[in-house]
Design an enzyme around this catalytic site. Structure first.
Site, PDB file in Angstrom:
ATOM      1  N   CYS A 189      62.476 -44.301  -5.820  1.00 53.29           N
ATOM      2  CA  CYS A 189      61.612 -43.283  -5.226  1.00 53.29           C
ATOM      3  C   CYS A 189      60.391 -44.037  -4.710  1.00 53.29           C
ATOM      4  O   CYS A 189      60.558 -45.068  -4.067  1.00 53.29           O
ATOM      5  CB  CYS A 189      61.275 -42.188  -6.233  1.00 53.29           C
ATOM      6  SG  CYS A 189      60.731 -42.775  -7.855  1.00 53.29           S
ATOM      7  N   THR A 190      59.190 -43.573  -4.962  1.00 53.35           N
ATOM      8  CA  THR A 190      58.018 -44.332  -4.528  1.00 53.35           C
ATOM      9  C   THR A 190      57.655 -45.383  -5.564  1.00 53.35           C
ATOM     10  O   THR A 190      57.732 -46.583  -5.304  1.00 53.35           O
ATOM     11  CB  THR A 190      56.821 -43.393  -4.274  1.00 53.35           C
ATOM     12  OG1 THR A 190      57.150 -42.472  -3.228  1.00 53.35           O
ATOM     13  CG2 THR A 190      55.595 -44.188  -3.838  1.00 53.35           C
ATOM     14  N   ALA A 191      57.301 -44.941  -6.761  1.00 54.57           N
ATOM     15  CA  ALA A 191      56.921 -45.876  -7.819  1.00 54.57           C
ATOM     16  C   ALA A 191      58.082 -46.265  -8.711  1.00 54.57           C
ATOM     17  O   ALA A 191      58.004 -47.234  -9.456  1.00 54.57           O
ATOM     18  CB  ALA A 191      55.807 -45.269  -8.676  1.00 54.57           C
ATOM     19  N   GLY A 192      59.181 -45.492  -8.645  1.00 53.95           N
ATOM     20  CA  GLY A 192      60.306 -45.760  -9.531  1.00 53.95           C
ATOM     21  C   GLY A 192      60.025 -45.353 -10.961  1.00 53.95           C
ATOM     22  O   GLY A 192      60.556 -45.957 -11.904  1.00 53.95           O
ATOM     23  N   LYS A 215      50.101 -20.982 -13.095  1.00 55.83           N
ATOM     24  CA  LYS A 215      48.677 -20.711 -13.212  1.00 55.83           C
ATOM     25  C   LYS A 215      48.260 -19.884 -11.996  1.00 55.83           C
ATOM     26  O   LYS A 215      48.780 -20.072 -10.890  1.00 55.83           O
ATOM     27  CB  LYS A 215      47.890 -22.027 -13.218  1.00 55.83           C
ATOM     28  CG  LYS A 215      46.540 -21.944 -13.872  1.00 55.83           C
ATOM     29  CD  LYS A 215      46.534 -22.784 -15.134  1.00 55.83           C
ATOM     30  CE  LYS A 215      45.173 -22.764 -15.805  1.00 55.83           C
ATOM     31  NZ  LYS A 215      45.172 -23.557 -17.044  1.00 55.83           N
ATOM     32  N   ASP A 241      58.291 -35.058  -4.925  1.00 58.81           N
ATOM     33  CA  ASP A 241      57.605 -35.822  -5.965  1.00 58.81           C
ATOM     34  C   ASP A 241      56.877 -34.890  -6.928  1.00 58.81           C
ATOM     35  O   ASP A 241      56.330 -33.853  -6.529  1.00 58.81           O
ATOM     36  CB  ASP A 241      56.593 -36.772  -5.313  1.00 58.81           C
ATOM     37  CG  ASP A 241      56.330 -38.014  -6.159  1.00 58.81           C
ATOM     38  OD1 ASP A 241      56.917 -38.127  -7.252  1.00 58.81           O
ATOM     39  OD2 ASP A 241      55.547 -38.876  -5.711  1.00 58.81           O
ATOM     40  N   ARG A 265      61.355 -39.709 -10.209  1.00 59.61           N
ATOM     41  CA  ARG A 265      62.608 -39.256  -9.606  1.00 59.61           C
ATOM     42  C   ARG A 265      63.740 -40.258  -9.769  1.00 59.61           C
ATOM     43  O   ARG A 265      64.863 -39.883 -10.146  1.00 59.61           O
ATOM     44  CB  ARG A 265      62.385 -38.964  -8.115  1.00 59.61           C
ATOM     45  CG  ARG A 265      61.496 -37.771  -7.837  1.00 59.61           C
ATOM     46  CD  ARG A 265      61.042 -37.741  -6.382  1.00 59.61           C
ATOM     47  NE  ARG A 265      60.083 -38.788  -6.080  1.00 59.61           N
ATOM     48  CZ  ARG A 265      59.536 -38.996  -4.880  1.00 59.61           C
ATOM     49  NH1 ARG A 265      59.888 -38.218  -3.863  1.00 59.61           N
ATOM     50  NH2 ARG A 265      58.657 -39.959  -4.685  1.00 59.61           N
TER      51      ARG A 265
END
Length: 377
Positions: A196-199, A305, A164, A202
């Site tokens: 994926c999780t929230a769509g 970074k 993610d 990914r």
């Protein structure tokens, strides 16, 4: 193993190296190459009829404060790492949108009963991109969902993991993941549910890549359809670079990062090819007084970074960007091969905002998907 690891590093297209394994594309494969155009009046009617977002949960029973807080935390993290304001409410249940009559992009299944809901709308393949930490965060029991799906003969649950919020992992995983998706669609037919999780990251990226590589769309044509149906933020550069990796071969160069020591206890980097959620320690050479890290990177530009004794900063002695829209200044490493070569010309053309695949490139991509080893499931 990622199938790109076996690509030759010459300027010859990797797809020409399959030799005796080459075969003519089947008629079904060729049909899959033909896009359904967005300006087709019949298509507009079909998409309009199925494009509304659907939720799988009846909210009459209410939700807990803990569920709402987890969704808030995930949405904030997603907004920060994706570079776009995105909101996901896990407590509202599975939600999705039809991008085409045969392709859905959505959020994760939460219970075995969600398999029934998808079967009712004609889904034949459930394509999950989540990793274990994604599932654990919201307490999703993936094994019970997989076991329930196996009790049916008209639907298949496939899992191909992508990290993610990590554009580089997405780039590297897309060839094998889309190959697995391509073969599943050929095998199962019907409607495919990519999630994926929230769509929002990914899953839309994988669906968009499938439309670009297989279904004959130009990248931004497919992106326009996607964005008209679902609020999301697919990483387009990852798709462009994955396309080039297949067509020109995955070539890497060693990049060395250095930072002068000023009595630091620890120095790490984040970003680069590991994503902003990961860190790699640098090694101090007391003889030279420099912290350093050597890393093999493929072509492209990679921001990173330094994290010095827990503080995030950039090194002004290395190339760095101007402040981005969030006010952050990052170092970057740029890996470029001969721009005058055939592969260099291909990269320049395909890194444009709206790259258009040549007919032979599209056929090579499909051939690659047919012969590539499938992703882990």
């Amino acid at each position: 193993m990622n199938c790109l690891q076996n690509l030759p590093r010459s300027s010859v297209s990797p797809l020409l190296a399959f030799g005796g394994n080459q075969r003519d594309l089947s008629s079904s494969s060729l049909k899959m190459l033909l896009p359904i155009r967005a300006n087709d009046p019949k298509l507009r009617l079909v998409l309009q009829a199925v494009s509304d977002s659907k939720s799988s949960t009846d909210m009459s029973g209410g939700v807990s404060k803990e569920e709402e807080e987890k969704s808030d935390e995930y949405s904030q993290d997603m907004t920060q790492k994706m570079g776009a304001v995105l909101t996901y409410r896990h407590e509202l249940g599975m939600n999705y949108n039809f991008l085409r009559p045969d392709l859905i992009c959505g959020s994760c299944l939460q219970t075995p009963e969600d398999v029934d809901k998808l079967r009712k709308i004609g889904v034949k393949t459930i394509f999950c991109l989540q990793q274990d930490p994604d599932l654990e965060y919201f307490g999703v029991d993936i094994r019970s969902i997989q076991a329930y799906a196996k009790t049916f003969t008209d639907i298949e649950h496939i899992r191909c993991e992508i990290r993610d919020f990590d554009a580089f992992d997405l780039r590297m995983r897309l060839p094998a993941v889309v190959s697995t998706l391509y073969k599943a669609v050929k095998r199962n037919g019907g409607v495919t549910y990519v999630h994926c999780t929230a769509g929002m990251g990914r899953a839309p990226a994988v669906a968009l890549t499938y439309m670009f590589w297989v279904q004959g769309y130009k990248l931004m044509e497919a992106h326009k359809i996607l964005m008209s149906k679902r609020t999301c933020f697919p990483k387009l550069d990852a798709i462009r670079n994955a396309t080039i990796d297949i067509l020109t071969g995955l070539k890497k160069k060693t990049v060395t990062l250095t930072l002068r020591d000023k009595g630091f206890s620890t120095v790490e980097i984040s970003g680069l090819d590991i994503g902003w959620g990961q860190r790699i320690p640098l090694t101090l050479d007391k003889g030279t007084g420099f912290w350093s890290l050597k890393r093999e990177l493929p072509e492209g530009q990679f921001e990173y970074k330094y994290i010095i004794d827990g503080e995030w900063t950039h090194n002004e002695q290395e190339p760095f960007t101007g402040p981005n829209k969030d006010g952050h200044t990052n170092n970057y490493a740029k890996v470029v091969y001969d721009p005058t070569s055939v592969d260099g010309a291909t990269r320049e053309r395909l890194t444009k905002e709206d790259p258009e695949l040549l007919e032979d490139e599209r056929l090579k991509l499909v051939q690659f998907l047919e012969t590539c080893s499938e992703a882990e499931v």
